[in-house]
Design an enzyme around this catalytic site. Structure first.
Site, mmCIF file in Angstrom:
data_model
loop_
_atom_site.group_PDB
_atom_site.id
_atom_site.type_symbol
_atom_site.label_atom_id
_atom_site.label_comp_id
_atom_site.label_asym_id
_atom_site.label_seq_id
_atom_site.Cartn_x
_atom_site.Cartn_y
_atom_site.Cartn_z
ATOM 1 C CB SER A 1 -3.857 -1.083 -1.784
ATOM 2 O OG SER A 1 -4.079 0.300 -2.015
ATOM 3 C CB ALA B 1 0.369 -6.418 9.376
ATOM 4 N N GLY B 2 0.134 -3.645 7.521
ATOM 5 C CA GLY B 2 0.798 -2.842 6.509
ATOM 6 C C GLY B 2 1.048 -1.421 6.977
ATOM 7 C CB ALA C 1 6.542 -0.364 -5.478
ATOM 8 C CB SER C 2 4.929 -2.343 -0.736
ATOM 9 O OG SER C 2 3.778 -1.634 -0.302
ATOM 10 C CE LYS C 3 -0.929 -2.786 1.006
ATOM 11 N NZ LYS C 3 -1.370 -3.938 1.843
ATOM 12 C CE1 TYR D 1 0.250 0.812 1.561
ATOM 13 C CE2 TYR D 1 -0.851 1.955 -0.239
ATOM 14 C CZ TYR D 1 -0.885 1.079 0.832
ATOM 15 O OH TYR D 1 -2.073 0.461 1.158
#
Length: 246
Positions: free
Chosen positions: A144, A94-95, A159-161, A157
């Site tokens: 990713s 989920a993302g 940074a979150s990955k 986004y």
């Protein structure tokens, strides 16, 4: 390899209502797993479950879940373990993605993305680890390319990955000695509806064959999940001309 290398195993896939998550649920069911499908859209999950049962004859479980909500994630894992008698594989898929620059992203948008891409992964992983330790199972993260290379057009986004990737490898060091395999799968562009809520989706932007298809990512996830006694630490998936312009 046997026709059903995951025969009887229990798998849980977040973000399973479409795209990579839906394709992954199919791939795991194809390989013999019982599959719990988690996402917010219950009707879409039911449709996916029916297709899986029809195509593969696999046992499915629909678990409507908001990964941003800690209690919802706890219930997701507890329900899966209760219904299937354990857990052998968690796929953190989920993302959310947004393309705004830092100065244009609102605080609410930022928090929604981070709560989904970071908090949701943490909640699910925390709840699953005790069960995966018991089964010596697999913990798989959909990362990713944005988590490996600078991404000027969607830095939050990205940074979150980067967080997901760093978290996954650190968890690998923590639970690997207990027999839990940890894998990060890093796709580049995948032809799904990803990003459609905020503009043009990759499915709209690319023609078939131009970029990676969700089934290719799903096959990589299934490959990692079918390793017995070994770990596939990281897999990168991208079109063959990805670096042709460099």
């Amino acid at each position: 390899m046997a026709d059903d290398p995951l025969g009887g195993q229990a798998a849980l896939v977040t973000g399973a209502s479409s795209g990579i998550g839906e394709a992954t649920a199919h791939a795991l069911a194809r390989d013999g797993a019982r599959v719990a499908l988690a996402a917010r859209r219950e009707k879409a999950l039911n449709d996916v479950a029916k297709k899986i049962e029809s195509e593969w004859g696999a046992e499915t479980l629909v678990v409507p879940t908001n990964v941003r909500d800690e209690d919802s994630v706890t219930e997701m894992v507890e329900t899966t373990v209760s219904e299937f008698g354990g857990l052998d594989c968690l796929v953190n898929n989920a993302g959310l993605a947004r393309g705004e620059s830092v100065e244009k992203m609102g605080t609410g948008q930022y928090r929604t993305m981070m709560e989904t891409n970071v908090d949701g992964v943490f909640f699910a992983t925390r709840e699953a680890i005790p069960h995966l330790r018991e089964s010596e199972g697999h913990l798989i993260f959909v990362g990713s390319f944005a988590g490996q290379y600078p991404r000027p057009f969607n830095p939050i986004y990205a940074a979150s990955k980067w967080w997901v990737r760093g978290f996954a490898h650190s968890v690998e060091g923590n639970v690997g000695p207990d027999g839990v395999a940890v894998t990060v799968v890093n796709p580049s562009e995948v032809r799904t509806e990803f990003g459609s809520a905020y503009g043009e989706s990759f499915h709209e932007r690319f023609e078939e064959g131009e970029v990676t298809e969700p089934e290719e990512v799903a096959d990589a996830i299934a490959f990692a999940a079918t390793r017995d006694g070994s770990t596939v630490s990281e897999l990168d998936i991208y079109r063959r001309d990805k670096f042709g312009g460099f």
